[in-house]
Design an enzyme around this catalytic site. Structure first.
Site, short mmCIF file in Angstrom:
data_model
loop_
_atom_site.label_atom_id
_atom_site.label_comp_id
_atom_site.label_asym_id
_atom_site.label_seq_id
_atom_site.Cartn_x
_atom_site.Cartn_y
_atom_site.Cartn_z
N HIS B 23 0.83 -1.21 0.00
CA HIS B 23 0.00 0.00 0.00
C HIS B 23 0.86 1.26 0.00
CE1 HIS B 23 -3.55 -2.43 0.43
NE2 HIS B 23 -2.89 -3.13 1.33
N ASP B 29 3.06 6.15 -5.34
CA ASP B 29 3.01 6.30 -6.80
C ASP B 29 2.11 7.50 -7.07
OD1 ASP B 29 2.43 6.22 -9.49
OD2 ASP B 29 2.30 4.04 -9.59
N ARG B 32 -0.26 7.64 -10.20
CA ARG B 32 -1.48 6.89 -9.93
C ARG B 32 -2.42 7.64 -8.99
NH1 ARG B 32 -2.76 4.48 -5.14
NH2 ARG B 32 -4.03 2.58 -5.14
N GLY B 56 -12.07 -2.84 -3.75
CA GLY B 56 -10.67 -3.09 -3.36
C GLY B 56 -10.08 -1.84 -2.75
N ASP B 78 -12.99 -4.58 0.71
CA ASP B 78 -11.70 -5.21 0.50
C ASP B 78 -11.68 -6.51 1.28
OD1 ASP B 78 -8.76 -3.68 -0.48
OD2 ASP B 78 -8.78 -5.73 0.29
N GLU B 107 -18.19 -10.71 -4.33
CA GLU B 107 -19.21 -11.67 -4.73
C GLU B 107 -20.11 -12.05 -3.56
OE1 GLU B 107 -16.05 -11.73 -5.36
OE2 GLU B 107 -15.68 -12.18 -7.47
N GLU B 122 -9.13 1.01 -8.14
CA GLU B 122 -7.78 0.91 -8.71
C GLU B 122 -7.48 -0.57 -8.76
OE1 GLU B 122 -4.75 -0.11 -9.48
OE2 GLU B 122 -3.66 0.76 -7.78
N GLU B 131 -2.84 -10.47 -12.35
CA GLU B 131 -3.36 -10.36 -10.98
C GLU B 131 -4.22 -9.11 -10.81
OE1 GLU B 131 -0.47 -10.99 -7.92
OE2 GLU B 131 -0.39 -13.11 -8.38
N HIS B 271 4.54 2.57 -10.46
CA HIS B 271 4.96 1.28 -9.88
C HIS B 271 4.62 0.12 -10.82
CE1 HIS B 271 0.73 0.91 -8.74
NE2 HIS B 271 0.97 -0.35 -8.45
#
Lengths: 331, 331
Positions: B23, B29, B32, B56, B78, B107, B122, B131, B271
């Protein structure tokens, strides 16, 4: 990045270790690999006709060094799938008659011989002991090493010193005070407990180094790796101390001329780098002031792969500190 | 480094993701994080009074950006333990009335609302799709996004170009020909199949860039992420091609003025870096020569977290090549 795989951690470990990336990093660490090579190539009198066990053989480089140094036979053990590659490499180098590689855990595999003359192993982790394979080397030693046998390397020494590190402490610790305008200081409390593995410039070291733990691989017991050791360091100049720095040296004492290497801040880069332990407060020291205390290391009770480290110390000098207690966790 | 823990991969994932290190890298970054920030802070008219879902959410930074941009309420989801920290951070910033964080899988969790106005996420991985959490964003979209709702960001474009990379190819691939005198060439065959995530200097790019895949997050289906796309690039100078390079650009098209960022070799560091695919042979190209072919991406059948990538191409020019077929695996 989320996943719901039911792969076990063991599978994960096997898989990830079989990635050659980690082996590439270790092989390309020339300080490491060439020290092992020198300990064997320059000491063929010790290996001639001997039976050798390589604990955690990885891609087989140490096993092949031993074979080329005249060993009668080398057994290499590794639990990772990398051993499939290692076997191919051994064949590609025509050493399959001299080198036998076996996949499995040291505790479970059965070697075709009762005893070996020499154990070779590159077992060292960050801060020497984090995720180290030393326990496995001790199992191998107690089960297989002949009376009077040798271990390469056979000595490790851990050091501590005080460093000035304002800039990086700002970046790693104080950063959390203001993250894009938000207060992330709760992470600061966690960050300071996490030792930082990184390269530190020798100029930042402002005390002498204190060797706080000597490990004789031939005689050390697993229990000895949980310890509290005293230390005392003396400042060489007026400066501020932001952190303690730890590193280790390694020696192959059986060699004809000394083969040793250091992972310290004044030595050439190794992939082990050094380990930084930030102190909660910044200490103002004068040349001649001393910092005295103890460093405690123990595997974490809940997860023995993690390492709990505690540093207790006081500063003696013009502006003495009260007792400082710092807790860290490598995980 | 050996261990026999019976911790599951899920535990491992939870644990390792709860480490703040990843994190920290993402927050630091700035390309971003400041793009996401700008997309919200400079577009408060879009967020005012809206219900927002952050897929997330990690440490909650995007959720807090949305709250500060006037959102009526933000829900952050998350599965990682980092959410425990995130909740503390939200409280420390006095946003607990505006931001509700829920730990769980997209889900499986049940939001307290039926629909949301905006999804922020993100989700991007290396090579965009490795991934990545895009699948999870699509689940969230199909379940929760209101008709006419918005997604931030809503567009991703993938690029490919040819690069000169002799020096690094020697270090990463040809290295295995001779490792301390031993033949490690069997690893070379594996190394060349593994795409390399690294920063590449813009000067090494010797062809134009071809956008081979556009993804509209509002409409894309999971099946669309398994694809074969044609590409054609033209050399801008006489040189040698050692590899293909891929990267992606991201856009927030709902913004009042464009908010976009690139992870390409000519843009500021992120990154995500770039991804290098070495070709088995080196190609000699002249200015004006073209390389034309297809790039295929698909989740690995056995382990859907891994990504199988195939590049088929021919060089057209003075010294044309026959068909080249290259297979890669990101794992």
């Amino acid at each position: 990045m989320a996943n719901d795989s039911d792969m076990t951690a063991k599978d994960y470990y096997f898989d990830s270790y079989a990635h050659f990336g980690i082996h590439e990093e270790m092989l390309k660490d020339e300080v490491r690999t060439m020290s092992y090579r020198d300990s064997m190539y320059k000491n063929k009198h010790l290996f001639e006709g001997k039976v050798v066990l390589d604990v955690g053989c990885g891609t087989g480089i140490l096993s092949m060094f031993a074979a080329k140094s005249g060993a009668k036979h080398v057994y290499g053990i590794d639990m990772s799938n990398i051993i499939v590659q290692a076997k191919q490499i051994v064949r590609d180098n025509g050493l399959e008659d001299k080198v036998t590689l076996i996949q499995g855990k040291m505790e479970e595999v059965q070697l075709p011989v009762d005893k070996v003359d020499i154990i070779i192993s590159e077992w060292m982790g960050y801060f020497l002991l984090y995720e180290s394979m030393l326990d496995t080397v001790l199992v191998a030693r107690d089960k297989y090493l002949k009376e009077g046998g040798m271990i390469f390397p056979d000595k490790a020494t851990m050091y501590i010193a005080g460093i000035e590190d304002a800039e990086y402490k700002d970046e790693k610790i104080n950063y959390w005070d203001n993250v894009y305008g938000f207060d992330y200081s709760s992470i600061k409390q966690i960050a300071i407990k996490e030792p930082l593995v990184d390269t530190v410039n020798g100029d930042t070291v402002i005390t002498d180094a204190c060797a706080f733990k000597d490990i004789d691989i031939l005689t050390v017991k697993k229990e000895d790796l949980t310890f509290t050791a005293p230390f005392k360091v003396t400042a060489g100049r007026n400066d501020y101390v932001h952190a303690f720095l730890c590193w280790f040296d390694i020696a192959f004492t059986h060699c004809h001329t000394p083969v040793t290497f250091s992972t310290g801040p004044h030595a050439r880069y190794t992939h082990w780098k050094q380990t930084v332990f930030y102190t909660p407060s910044t200490l103002m020291v004068k040349a001649g002031d001393t910092m005295e205390g103890t460093i405690k290391c123990a595997p974490n009770q809940r997860n023995p792969r993690d390492l709990d480290i505690e540093i207790d110390f006081q500063l003696h000098g013009d502006q003495p500190s009260g007792p400082n207690h710092c807790e860290y966790k490598m995980s």
